[in-house]
Design a protein around this motif. Sequence first.
Motif, PDB file in Angstrom:
ATOM      1  N   SER A   1      60.652  -0.258  31.011  1.00 40.63           N
ATOM      2  CA  SER A   1      59.562   0.448  31.799  1.00 40.63           C
ATOM      3  C   SER A   1      59.966   0.648  33.407  1.00 40.63           C
ATOM      4  O   SER A   1      60.366  -0.405  33.883  1.00 40.63           O
ATOM      5  N   ARG A   2      59.529   1.736  34.004  1.00 41.13           N
ATOM      6  CA  ARG A   2      59.776   1.797  35.504  1.00 41.13           C
ATOM      7  C   ARG A   2      58.574   2.076  36.242  1.00 41.13           C
ATOM      8  O   ARG A   2      58.530   2.361  37.417  1.00 41.13           O
ATOM      9  N   LEU A   3      57.449   1.584  35.570  1.00 39.48           N
ATOM     10  CA  LEU A   3      55.986   1.694  36.312  1.00 39.48           C
ATOM     11  C   LEU A   3      56.000   0.547  37.505  1.00 39.48           C
ATOM     12  O   LEU A   3      56.240  -0.665  37.222  1.00 39.48           O
ATOM     13  N   SER A   4      55.723   0.855  38.472  1.00 42.37           N
ATOM     14  CA  SER A   4      55.602   0.379  39.661  1.00 42.37           C
ATOM     15  C   SER A   4      53.749  -0.123  39.762  1.00 42.37           C
ATOM     16  O   SER A   4      53.400   1.038  40.128  1.00 42.37           O
ATOM     17  N   ILE A   5      53.287  -1.126  39.323  1.00 40.71           N
ATOM     18  CA  ILE A   5      51.745  -1.240  39.489  1.00 40.71           C
ATOM     19  C   ILE A   5      51.289  -0.921  40.809  1.00 40.71           C
ATOM     20  O   ILE A   5      50.205  -0.299  40.788  1.00 40.71           O
ATOM     21  N   ILE A   6      51.660  -1.407  41.887  1.00 40.96           N
ATOM     22  CA  ILE A   6      51.118  -1.289  43.259  1.00 40.96           C
ATOM     23  C   ILE A   6      51.355   0.295  43.573  1.00 40.96           C
ATOM     24  O   ILE A   6      50.408   0.825  44.003  1.00 40.96           O
ATOM     25  N   GLN A   7      52.640   0.696  43.644  1.00 40.78           N
ATOM     26  CA  GLN A   7      53.048   2.121  44.194  1.00 40.78           C
ATOM     27  C   GLN A   7      52.189   3.207  43.291  1.00 40.78           C
ATOM     28  O   GLN A   7      51.638   4.176  43.977  1.00 40.78           O
ATOM     29  N   ASP A   8      52.461   3.090  42.072  1.00 39.48           N
ATOM     30  CA  ASP A   8      51.709   4.147  41.257  1.00 39.48           C
ATOM     31  C   ASP A   8      50.342   3.927  41.205  1.00 39.48           C
ATOM     32  O   ASP A   8      49.634   4.988  40.948  1.00 39.48           O
ATOM     33  N   GLY A   9      49.747   2.739  41.329  1.00 41.08           N
ATOM     34  CA  GLY A   9      48.202   2.432  41.186  1.00 41.08           C
ATOM     35  C   GLY A   9      47.706   3.290  42.579  1.00 41.08           C
ATOM     36  O   GLY A   9      46.818   4.077  42.547  1.00 41.08           O
ATOM     37  N   LEU A  10      48.432   3.038  43.775  1.00 38.58           N
ATOM     38  CA  LEU A  10      47.787   3.747  44.970  1.00 38.58           C
ATOM     39  C   LEU A  10      47.889   5.105  45.039  1.00 38.58           C
ATOM     40  O   LEU A  10      47.060   6.102  45.497  1.00 38.58           O
ATOM     41  N   ARG A  11      49.138   5.626  44.499  1.00 37.66           N
ATOM     42  CA  ARG A  11      49.255   7.007  44.067  1.00 37.66           C
ATOM     43  C   ARG A  11      48.354   7.483  43.270  1.00 37.66           C
ATOM     44  O   ARG A  11      47.905   8.741  43.614  1.00 37.66           O
ATOM     45  N   THR A  12      47.914   6.960  42.426  1.00 33.34           N
ATOM     46  CA  THR A  12      46.769   7.569  41.462  1.00 33.34           C
ATOM     47  C   THR A  12      45.598   7.623  42.095  1.00 33.34           C
ATOM     48  O   THR A  12      44.660   8.450  41.989  1.00 33.34           O
ATOM     49  N   LEU A  13      45.036   6.649  42.969  1.00 34.78           N
ATOM     50  CA  LEU A  13      43.855   6.443  43.590  1.00 34.78           C
ATOM     51  C   LEU A  13      43.738   7.664  44.626  1.00 34.78           C
ATOM     52  O   LEU A  13      42.670   8.229  44.788  1.00 34.78           O
ATOM     53  N   ASN A  14      45.045   7.947  45.450  1.00 33.30           N
ATOM     54  CA  ASN A  14      45.182   8.947  46.372  1.00 33.30           C
ATOM     55  C   ASN A  14      44.778  10.276  45.820  1.00 33.30           C
ATOM     56  O   ASN A  14      43.905  11.096  46.237  1.00 33.30           O
ATOM     57  N   LEU A  15      45.554  10.465  44.720  1.00 33.48           N
ATOM     58  CA  LEU A  15      45.412  11.702  43.815  1.00 33.48           C
ATOM     59  C   LEU A  15      43.650  12.071  43.498  1.00 33.48           C
ATOM     60  O   LEU A  15      43.271  13.269  43.498  1.00 33.48           O
ATOM     61  N   LEU A  16      43.393  10.968  42.830  1.00 32.68           N
ATOM     62  CA  LEU A  16      41.902  11.337  42.288  1.00 32.68           C
ATOM     63  C   LEU A  16      40.892  11.340  43.478  1.00 32.68           C
ATOM     64  O   LEU A  16      39.966  12.233  43.307  1.00 32.68           O
ATOM     65  N   SER A  17      41.020  10.803  44.484  1.00 33.03           N
ATOM     66  CA  SER A  17      40.387  11.030  45.795  1.00 33.03           C
ATOM     67  C   SER A  17      40.528  12.206  46.137  1.00 33.03           C
ATOM     68  O   SER A  17      39.420  12.860  46.299  1.00 33.03           O
ATOM     69  N   LYS A  18      41.553  12.930  46.053  1.00 33.86           N
ATOM     70  CA  LYS A  18      41.820  14.406  46.786  1.00 33.86           C
ATOM     71  C   LYS A  18      40.674  15.420  45.832  1.00 33.86           C
ATOM     72  O   LYS A  18      40.353  16.317  46.157  1.00 33.86           O
ATOM     73  N   LYS A  19      41.321  15.061  44.387  1.00 32.45           N
ATOM     74  CA  LYS A  19      40.488  15.805  43.418  1.00 32.45           C
ATOM     75  C   LYS A  19      39.188  15.893  43.631  1.00 32.45           C
ATOM     76  O   LYS A  19      38.457  16.894  43.458  1.00 32.45           O
ATOM     77  N   LEU A  20      38.525  14.645  43.759  1.00 33.12           N
ATOM     78  CA  LEU A  20      37.071  14.590  43.876  1.00 33.12           C
ATOM     79  C   LEU A  20      36.516  15.330  45.011  1.00 33.12           C
ATOM     80  O   LEU A  20      35.547  16.234  44.929  1.00 33.12           O
ATOM     81  N   LEU A  21      37.353  15.324  46.192  1.00 36.16           N
ATOM     82  CA  LEU A  21      36.894  16.179  47.577  1.00 36.16           C
ATOM     83  C   LEU A  21      37.054  17.516  47.064  1.00 36.16           C
ATOM     84  O   LEU A  21      36.187  18.134  47.531  1.00 36.16           O
ATOM     85  N   THR A  22      37.994  18.122  46.417  1.00 33.92           N
ATOM     86  CA  THR A  22      38.439  19.266  46.175  1.00 33.92           C
ATOM     87  C   THR A  22      37.167  19.866  45.119  1.00 33.92           C
ATOM     88  O   THR A  22      36.647  20.848  45.235  1.00 33.92           O
ATOM     89  N   ASN A  23      36.699  19.084  44.276  1.00 32.79           N
ATOM     90  CA  ASN A  23      35.659  19.381  43.325  1.00 32.79           C
ATOM     91  C   ASN A  23      34.506  19.464  44.184  1.00 32.79           C
ATOM     92  O   ASN A  23      33.735  20.368  43.610  1.00 32.79           O
ATOM     93  N   LEU A  24      34.072  18.668  45.032  1.00 34.46           N
ATOM     94  CA  LEU A  24      32.833  18.666  45.880  1.00 34.46           C
ATOM     95  C   LEU A  24      32.927  19.932  46.720  1.00 34.46           C
ATOM     96  O   LEU A  24      31.795  20.477  46.815  1.00 34.46           O
ATOM     97  N   ARG A  25      34.047  20.303  47.192  1.00 35.74           N
ATOM     98  CA  ARG A  25      34.150  21.438  48.078  1.00 35.74           C
ATOM     99  C   ARG A  25      34.079  22.962  47.303  1.00 35.74           C
ATOM    100  O   ARG A  25      33.314  23.858  47.716  1.00 35.74           O
ATOM    101  N   LYS A  26      34.839  23.103  46.257  1.00 30.55           N
ATOM    102  CA  LYS A  26      35.085  24.236  45.501  1.00 30.55           C
ATOM    103  C   LYS A  26      34.378  24.307  44.209  1.00 30.55           C
ATOM    104  O   LYS A  26      34.167  25.427  43.489  1.00 30.55           O
ATOM    105  N   GLY A  27      34.183  22.978  43.439  1.00 32.45           N
ATOM    106  CA  GLY A  27      33.941  22.991  42.028  1.00 32.45           C
ATOM    107  C   GLY A  27      34.842  23.068  41.191  1.00 32.45           C
ATOM    108  O   GLY A  27      35.963  23.298  41.487  1.00 32.45           O
TER     109      GLY A  27
END
Length: 206
Positions: free
Chosen positions: A180-206
Amino acid sequence: MKSAAEAASDADVVVFLDGDGQHDPEDISKIIAPILQNKADLVIGSRCLPESKVSVSPFTRRFTNNVASFIISMIISFLLPLATQLNRLTHPTKQTQLAQQTQPTQQTPLTANCQLPTGKLNWITDCTSGFRAIKKESWQKLELTSKGFQIETEMIYEAARKGLTIAEVPISCNWNSEFSRLSIIQDGLRTLNLLSKKLLTNLRKG
């Protein structure tokens, strides 16, 4: 994953599993069963259900996965619906379109070995599991942007946003694969950042 799904042009169902040897291909029949029965659009092979058989389960991985699964469950159960409602208030002309987009698929009760979200709480027990199946037509509806391990959680977010039915089934695995090459911290932070951006996009554009 994206290239493989595109290459499977004649497939009705696409199955993904990790390449680190932790999954048992014999579980594929269990993974695709809810889809073939028209009871789910996306099925996740969970290592965290009571019936799951995990030969090695590192505490750190299990703990972080539980935290991540809790976060995505809260996002798709509360934050995403809230963002959608706010978007309807700020973009009233899109109300009909959004209502159709977020209307959940009719759910049918499954057997005891398959867990479906019920009520308002869409509970995911294993959001990082790479063993999953999805209808090809459902896959084509997902607007996926990630190019790393974040795609697994992004699939759940997009499926919820599109109103698809998500199910989980228990699987057997060796969670402590040395490949396994999964990095718990780095990949976890990347995932949180991605979901945050998607939520903001969904709020603005639907």
